[in-house]
Every structure is written in C-alpha cells, then in structure tokens.
Design a protein around this motif. Structure first.
Motif, PDB file in Angstrom:
ATOM      1  N   GLY A 132      29.732 -21.691   1.793  1.00 46.35           N
ATOM      2  CA  GLY A 132      31.161 -21.392   2.338  1.00 46.35           C
ATOM      3  C   GLY A 132      32.290 -22.452   2.742  1.00 46.35           C
ATOM      4  O   GLY A 132      32.672 -22.981   2.415  1.00 46.35           O
ATOM      5  N   ALA A 165      31.262 -28.825   8.949  1.00 46.02           N
ATOM      6  CA  ALA A 165      32.097 -26.570   9.595  1.00 46.02           C
ATOM      7  C   ALA A 165      30.443 -26.069   8.924  1.00 46.02           C
ATOM      8  O   ALA A 165      29.748 -26.572   8.169  1.00 46.02           O
ATOM      9  CB  ALA A 165      32.825 -27.346   9.134  1.00 46.02           C
ATOM     10  N   GLY A 210      24.096 -21.697  -1.005  1.00 48.88           N
ATOM     11  CA  GLY A 210      23.896 -21.646   0.039  1.00 48.88           C
ATOM     12  C   GLY A 210      23.383 -20.526   0.586  1.00 48.88           C
ATOM     13  O   GLY A 210      23.118 -18.642  -0.137  1.00 48.88           O
ATOM     14  N   MET A 267      20.103 -35.254  10.527  1.00 58.32           N
ATOM     15  CA  MET A 267      21.220 -36.670  10.076  1.00 58.32           C
ATOM     16  C   MET A 267      22.134 -37.135  11.354  1.00 58.32           C
ATOM     17  O   MET A 267      22.652 -38.192  11.947  1.00 58.32           O
ATOM     18  CB  MET A 267      21.689 -36.368   8.403  1.00 58.32           C
ATOM     19  CG  MET A 267      20.575 -36.182   7.734  1.00 58.32           C
ATOM     20  SD  MET A 267      21.154 -35.835   5.596  1.00 58.32           S
ATOM     21  CE  MET A 267      21.782 -34.549   5.918  1.00 58.32           C
ATOM     22  N   GLY A 274      24.483 -26.002   6.599  1.00 61.80           N
ATOM     23  CA  GLY A 274      24.190 -24.613   7.328  1.00 61.80           C
ATOM     24  C   GLY A 274      23.407 -24.614   7.934  1.00 61.80           C
ATOM     25  O   GLY A 274      22.680 -25.900   8.943  1.00 61.80           O
TER      26      GLY A 274
HETATM   27  P1  ADP Z   1      27.706 -22.420   5.349  1.00 58.38           P
HETATM   28  O1  ADP Z   1      27.498 -21.071   5.956  1.00 58.38           O
HETATM   29  O2  ADP Z   1      28.098 -23.121   6.581  1.00 58.38           O
HETATM   30  O3  ADP Z   1      28.697 -22.589   4.280  1.00 58.38           O
HETATM   31  P2  ADP Z   1      25.450 -22.344   3.851  1.00 58.38           P
HETATM   32  O4  ADP Z   1      23.548 -22.216   3.769  1.00 58.38           O
HETATM   33  O5  ADP Z   1      26.019 -21.413   2.945  1.00 58.38           O
HETATM   34  O6  ADP Z   1      26.407 -22.920   4.995  1.00 58.38           O
HETATM   35  O7  ADP Z   1      25.734 -24.011   2.835  1.00 58.38           O
HETATM   36  C1  ADP Z   1      24.312 -24.293   3.097  1.00 58.38           C
HETATM   37  C2  ADP Z   1      24.331 -25.489   2.107  1.00 58.38           C
HETATM   38  O8  ADP Z   1      23.894 -26.826   2.175  1.00 58.38           O
HETATM   39  C3  ADP Z   1      23.187 -24.678   0.970  1.00 58.38           C
HETATM   40  O9  ADP Z   1      23.798 -24.770  -0.257  1.00 58.38           O
HETATM   41  C4  ADP Z   1      21.813 -25.743   1.443  1.00 58.38           C
HETATM   42  O10 ADP Z   1      21.335 -26.067   0.637  1.00 58.38           O
HETATM   43  C5  ADP Z   1      22.609 -27.079   1.578  1.00 58.38           C
HETATM   44  N1  ADP Z   1      21.739 -27.783   2.137  1.00 58.38           N
HETATM   45  C6  ADP Z   1      21.120 -27.947   3.362  1.00 58.38           C
HETATM   46  N2  ADP Z   1      20.708 -29.225   3.362  1.00 58.38           N
HETATM   47  C7  ADP Z   1      21.238 -30.507   2.542  1.00 58.38           C
HETATM   48  C8  ADP Z   1      20.773 -32.016   2.488  1.00 58.38           C
HETATM   49  N3  ADP Z   1      19.918 -32.389   3.319  1.00 58.38           N
HETATM   50  N4  ADP Z   1      21.672 -32.022   1.294  1.00 58.38           N
HETATM   51  C9  ADP Z   1      22.527 -31.213   0.731  1.00 58.38           C
HETATM   52  N5  ADP Z   1      22.249 -30.127   0.768  1.00 58.38           N
HETATM   53  C10 ADP Z   1      21.722 -29.254   1.987  1.00 58.38           C
END
Ligand code: ADP
Length: 449
Positions: free
Chosen positions: A14, A409, A41, A225, A191
């Motif tokens: 999101g 964020a 995610g 990172m 996330g």
């Molecule tokens: P938020 O609720 O903060 O938006 P989410 O968990 O819904 O977080 O989404 C975070 C997304 O980032 C997930 O789809 C996850 O697979 C992705 N993600 C995590 N680490 C990496 C990375 N190293 N490279 C690319 N995407 C990533």
C-alpha cells in the motif's frame, strides 16, 4: 549505460503503490521494484479498515469523530512511545487518504469500530469487506491505467550513494545479472520484518521459533539497506505478536472468538491462561504448553454468535465433534481431562467467577453440541520499529539529519505506532505516508523541505 528514472520505489504494498501513483501524477518517471511474484505485499492481508477522522464517509453516516480523538487514541494505544509529530501528520492527513482511494475508484465507504478507537473510524468496503485487498486492487488498477513500470521478481539489494546522496538502487530480477537504476530519489516501502525469524529472534529472543501472519517477503530488507547508508532506526524492539494463529499456514483467528466465549486448552485437555489477557501474555503462555500450541475450544452457541467462524470452517481450519470426547479423539488430546475442564468451566461460568484463572467475562457455558476446536500458536504480526523518518517521509541519519534522496513510508518506518499498533492504523499509515513520500520524492528529492 544504467537506466534512469525520477523516482524508484522499493516495494509494491500500500505504501509503495500510493507513492508510485502520487509521483507519477506529478509528471515523474517512476519504477517500482517488487521482489515477490505478486504485488500488494502484506497489505493484501489487512482485514480491518483504514482509520481516519472527519471524513466524508463518516459525515454521510452521521458519525461524529475528531482528528484530536484519533491522535489521542493512537498515542494511548502505542503506550505513549509514539513520535507525536508523525502522529499529528498521520491523523491530520488520513482523511485525504480515504478521498485518494475513493477518488481512484476504490470503495472505503463503510465505517466500522476497531479496538482502541473511541469512535467508528475504520474505513472499509461497503458491506464490511477486507480493506487491504480493496486498497491494493484500486492502486494496482490505477498504476496499470497510468502505465507505471512495476517490476515483479525484482529484488532490491543495495542503495547507490554518491557525494552523500542516494542516487539509485541495485536490484536483481530473476536470473539476470544485477542491474542498477539511477534515480533522483528512492522511496523505501518494503514493509516490516515479521517474516525474518532470525532478525526477530535476534532483537527479541522471546520470539524465537514464532511463526508469522505475514507474507514471506516481509524480511526487513529496507531497514538493512537503509542502515548501510547511515539511516537511523527507532523502536526496533517493538514487535507485535498475535496469539491465535493456525500453525503452518499463518491464518489468524480473530480475537472475537475468545471474546464471544471460546477457551484455550492444551494437549492435556486443560486450560492454561485467562484467555482474555493481552496478546503478549497469552502468546507467552501458549509457548509453555506441549508442542507450543493451544486449542481454541468453543461450542455451537459461540459458532452461531460470530460470522467469521463460518469462514474458518469453510477454509477447513476447524475440527468438529458431536461430543467433547469425539472432538478430543480427533485432535489427539486428553479426553478425560477435557471433560473435567469443561465441567469446571461451566460451573465458573454459572458462578460468574473463574476460580482458576480469573477470567472476567465468560459469556457462554460451552455446553451446546456440536463442539469445535482450532489448533493455534502465537505468531509475529507487525513490527512497529524501523527507519527513522521526519514528517515529510525523509529518512534521517543518526544525527537527525536528512539523507538526501532517500524517503521511506509504511511498515518499514518506525515511530508512528510507538509500542503497539492499533488495528486500522497500519492502513492509514501506509497510504498517508506513501503519498507524502511520493510527493516529496517527486518535487523535492534532495532539498530541505
Ligand atoms: P506496507 O504495508 O508498508 O506498504 P507491504 O508489506 O504491504 O508494506 O509491502 C512491502 C512490499 O515490499 C512487499 O510486497 C515485499 O515483498 C516488498 N519487498 C520487500 N523487500 C523488498 C526488496 N528487497 N526488493 C523489492 N521489494 C521488496
């Protein structure tokens, strides 16, 4: 030559998709990197709602709420560990997040009540559907309509820094060699780290061996990172567990099952805790039981009282028995003890006094056949801590200074939820700060805002 974009976003939940649509609509070339095969995610799994006060849907429904009340509930729920500046930003702007999703064609027009809230302010689809899936569907469609470049199976590995500024990301897509994309700004929206058991257990050894309710991509990559380029973190020890999760598949059973009368028993057929204790206390008690599991036990009267139970039955998570003995046999737990436990519990319930564990509210005697049970174990649910940001979603270093070109964020950040996140506030957080990050990354990538 390496690729060039204006804004690169790591993660398509999101927060990431809100940032992507916002930066695109400000005329920027946006690339979203998502390491999993699907977008959305953990946001896909959010069930409750998006908390916001003084919104249009609330006005339509005649709900009287205030931003001040949302703010006060949020810091109280977070045990006052929250960063109040971030929470003012969140609660002042959450209503625009509702507009943003609805204006993009989403449906956040139903408003419900959540734990820890003084008013109905959890915005969700009409009829009370799941909020996360609706928000992801809306944002993904908006991204498609705009031809935003979203790359799945694209694992961001490293931030590229030049002269103290973040200028790009190294990522690896499938079997291709590592690639670099240059950008004027990078938004980390990757996330939390609930699915990174090693990281969780290192921070809090009590959580060693816990399962998670999260999707497997929630491994904290963005935090790692960010730290490598000097970002500070905050509240990393604040990790939320959920005590009733089905082992193996991470399905969460709502607290309302216990609220409506279910008890918890162990493999020996005995109760072991006041079932209405807080999440952390119940979780710890379960871990002391044989095989670190408990069984949520309830009867037909509880089933009839709660619609959610039908969903769990349809999903095959619930075992049924005509009698407690039959159920105990199917589960492989001690039937004689279970019978004794139930006789005792019915007496406590009639006396309105739980002589064993002091449970205050026992709404049902659990004597109406058939009987049901779900095996449960605690699981890591949400990580409140993460990268330190300011109210403009700029990532800060250990001196509190902005790292130029770097924004974050959503669940990857810390400070918004303090020591405990209220249900409905994660959705508010990710859309609100996702939009702020997207706007600032587009308009003022390196400057002081
Ligand atoms: P938020 O609720 O903060 O938006 P989410 O968990 O819904 O977080 O989404 C975070 C997304 O980032 C997930 O789809 C996850 O697979 C992705 N993600 C995590 N680490 C990496 C990375 N190293 N490279 C690319 N995407 C990533």
């Amino acid at each position: 030559a390496a690729e060039q974009a204006d804004v690169v976003i790591i993660g398509s939940g999101g927060a990431g998709l809100s940032a992507a649509v916002t930066a695109h609509d400000l005329g920027k070339k946006v690339i979203v990197l998502e390491k999993m095969a699907m977008v959305g995610g953990n946001t896909n799994r959010a069930a409750g709602g998006l908390n916001a006060a003084e919104t249009k849907p609330q006005a339509k429904l005649g709900i009287k709420d205030s931003i001040e009340s949302h703010f006060n509930d949020t810091i109280k729920g977070g045990h006052y560990l929250n960063n109040p500046d971030l929470d003012h930003k969140l609660t002042d702007n959450a209503k625009y997040s509702v507009d943003f999703i609805n204006d993009l064609g989403g449906d956040l027009n139903d408003v419900g009540m959540m734990a820890g809230a003084s008013q109905k302010r959890a915005h969700r689809p009409t009829g009370g559907g799941f909020v996360g899936a609706e928000v992801v569907r809306t944002l993904y469609k908006a991204s498609k309509d705009r031809n935003i470049d979203i790359r799945t199976m694209a694992d961001a590995q490293k931030l590229i820094v030049k002269d103290g500024k973040v200028v790009g990301v190294q990522f690896k897509q499938g079997k291709k060699p590592a690639q670099i994309v240059h950008a004027k700004a990078v938004v980390i929206a990757s996330g939390g780290f609930s699915a990174n058991q090693a990281m969780v257990a290192k921070i809090d050894p009590k959580l060693k061996g816990f399962a998670t309710t999260n999707q497997p991509g929630a491994t904290g990559d963005g935090i790692i990172m960010g730290e490598k380029v000097g970002a500070a973190t905050v509240d990393m020890k604040q990790i939320q567990t959920h005590p009733t999760v089905v082992p193996g598949n991470g399905e969460m059973i709502t607290e309302a099952v216990r609220g409506n009368g279910a008890i918890l028993v162990n493999k020996e057929g005995k109760r072991f805790i006041n079932e209405l204790q807080t999440r952390d206390v119940v979780s710890a008690a379960e871990l002391k039981q044989t095989d670190k599991v408990g069984y949520l036990f309830f009867d037909n009267s509880v089933r009839k009282s709660l619609k959610a139970i039908e969903t769990y039955i349809k999903k095959g998570l619930v075992t049924e028995g005509k009698t407690p003995e039959e159920l105990a046999q199917k589960l492989g737990i001690n039937a004689d003890n279970l019978k004794t436990t139930l006789t005792e519990y019915a007496k406590f319930q009639a006396d309105k006094k739980d002589a064993q564990f002091g449970r205050a509210d026992m709404p049902r005697p659990l004597t109406e056949a058939p009987y049901y049970a779900v095996m449960v174990t605690p699981a890591v649910h949400h990580t409140m801590g993460g990268l330190r940001i300011n109210t403009e979603a700029q990532v800060l270093n250990h001196k509190g200074n902005v790292i130029p070109g770097l924004f974050a964020a959503g669940e990857v950040t810390g400070g918004v939820h303090g020591g405990n996140r209220l249900g409905g506030n994660a959705m508010a957080d990710i859309v609100t700060f996702g939009r702020i990050a997207g706007r600032n990354a587009a308009e003022n990538p390196t400057g002081v805002i």
